[in-house]
Design an enzyme around this catalytic site. Structure first.
Site, PDB file in Angstrom:
ATOM      1  N   SER A  41      -6.095  -3.029   0.974  1.00 15.80           N
ATOM      2  CA  SER A  41      -6.384  -2.410  -0.318  1.00 15.80           C
ATOM      3  C   SER A  41      -6.691  -3.425  -1.408  1.00 15.80           C
ATOM      4  O   SER A  41      -6.394  -3.224  -2.580  1.00 15.80           O
ATOM      5  CB  SER A  41      -5.226  -1.504  -0.757  1.00 15.80           C
ATOM      6  N   SER A  71     -11.283   8.672  -0.053  1.00 18.37           N
ATOM      7  CA  SER A  71     -11.356   7.592   0.940  1.00 18.37           C
ATOM      8  C   SER A  71     -12.638   7.687   1.754  1.00 18.37           C
ATOM      9  O   SER A  71     -13.091   8.773   2.102  1.00 18.37           O
ATOM     10  CB  SER A  71     -10.153   7.642   1.876  1.00 18.37           C
ATOM     11  N   GLU A  87       0.811  -1.217   0.000  1.00 14.05           N
ATOM     12  CA  GLU A  87       0.000   0.000   0.000  1.00 14.05           C
ATOM     13  C   GLU A  87       0.849   1.274   0.000  1.00 14.05           C
ATOM     14  O   GLU A  87       0.326   2.378   0.204  1.00 14.05           O
ATOM     15  CB  GLU A  87      -0.926   0.022   1.222  1.00 14.05           C
TER      16      GLU A  87
END
Length: 405
Positions: free
Chosen positions: A230, A379, A40
């Site tokens: 993720s 996000s 990530e």
């Protein structure tokens, strides 16, 4: 950070008065850690850029420290504020003018030093009041960096060692949640260390299918690494009538997940909507606050698509966020209650994003808990709080002030 630096990190410069006193401006000095050794890495870079662009500079002085994919800590690298979502994913690299960071663990807030690559001279980065780890995945979200900061006696944003380590590992997250009576997805955990990777785990195909059948898991299945984030290494496996094809598909999915972690989860696909809830408890011991739950809606779902890495970060047209999710009011409140219970069950602190499945009957099942959720402009964590009345800047300020009180 080089291992050899740890033994050498008490240079004369560290005894300067300037290294032992707070910022002359009166602002609290906060180290922002980003990058890291995990898959990530680029998402951490983008998140850090977003955080720093919204930083309240009147209250806090940011000290950005990047961590390369090889684990080298640097200052004076590329300014993360320039990094945004797009086709080119950013990376922390040593560049001309950047300096390696040296830590003196015993010096606490005065223990951040930088070494000049040409002269070898080491100088203090000044007194540090706290740390904001904008890191995801292993070596950032798994309790390792939290343990280091605990040893230095530095306050930091986010969950402690136990919650970070447990929630990084989806297997142990489920163990804790089950013990607290919180529903989780049916599944099995597979140890792949003895499997033959040379053949893509094909010889294990029948064994894997037998394990699935013994556990009574229904297709489709989702195969994922236990310690990754993720959506890295996640594969959806549909039912195939031909046993040989079914075994090959499952073996290939487990092999892909094992590239990220030897411990692999095989979970039953649940017919439900994926609903996420942001949790906030900035001061240690605070009763957790929860946001309105949100949902990532795929704009072009296609055939059998799910919310993968590209949908999250590479294609802004692939999905959009809806907060609150279009669910009955009582269901939304139940998601909030379960999210708060889950946060407490894992000994959460600071912040987390609790990802759930909500079935057609309104049952709420916890999928996973992200203790350092993404802070990119799209996000869910920040979007959920904005929809609940807390702006992005206010959220960052609240998290920092909570650890300084």
């Amino acid at each position: 950070m080089e291992k050899s630096d740890m033994a050498e990190s008490r240079p004369a410069e560290n005894t300067n008065k300037s290294a032992e006193t707070p910022s002359a401006s009166g602002r609290k000095r906060i180290v922002v850690l980003y990058g890291g050794r995990a898959d990530e890495h680029p998402i951490s870079c983008i998140s850090a850029g977003s955080v720093l662009r919204e930083w309240d500079q009147e209250k806090f002085e940011a000290v950005p420290i990047g961590i390369t994919k090889e684990g080298v800590w640097i200052v004076d690298g590329v300014d993360p504020r320039q990094w945004e979502l797009g086709a080119q994913l950013p990376e922390v690299k040593e560049v001309p003018g950047s300096r390696r960071v040296v830590l003196d663990v015993s010096a606490g807030g005065n223990g951040f030093l930088a070494r000049d690559g040409r002269t070898g001279a080491v100088e203090s980065l000044g007194h540090v009041d706290a740390v904001f780890p904008v890191l995801h995945g292993p070596y950032g979200e798994d309790g390792t960096i939290q343990g280091l900061l605990e040893m230095m006696g530095l306050p930091y944003v986010g969950c402690g060692v136990l919650a970070s380590a447990a929630c990084m590992d989806k297997h142990y997250t489920k163990v804790l949640l089950k013990a607290a009576g919180i529903p989780v997805a049916p599944g099995i955990t597979v140890d792949t260390r003895s499997y033959d990777s040379a053949q893509g785990f094909d010889p294990q195909g029948k064994v894997l299918c037998d394990l699935v059948d013994e556990a009574g898991l229904r297709y489709p299945l989702f195969v994922k690494p236990s310690r990754a984030g993720s959506s890295f290494g996640v594969t959806k496996v549909d039912y195939k009538a031909d046993a040989t094809e079914r075994q090959a598909d499952l073996a290939a999915a487990v092999h892909e997940a094992a590239r990220h972690d030897w411990r692999v989860l095989v979970e039953e696909g649940i017919k439900a909507r994926e609903i996420e809830c942001a949790v906030l408890a900035p001061r240690h011991g605070d009763k957790p606050r929860t946001s309105w739950p949100g949902e990532i809606v795929l704009d072009e779902p296609g055939n059998g698509a799910f919310y993968d890495f590209d949908s999250k970060y590479m294609d802004s047209s692939a999905s959009h966020v809806e907060v609150p999710a279009k669910l009955p009011q009582e269901t939304l409140q139940e998601v909030r209650r379960v999210a708060a219970r889950a946060f407490i069950a894992v000994d959460g602190d600071g912040l987390s994003r609790v990802d759930t499945f909500v079935t057609e009957e309104g049952t709420v099942i916890v999928n996973e808990i992200n203790t350092l959720p993404g802070f990119t402009p799209i996000s869910m964590y920040s979007k959920a709080w904005e929809a609940t009345g807390v702006s992005y800047r206010e959220l960052i300020t609240t998290l920092i002030e909570g650890i300084l009180d």
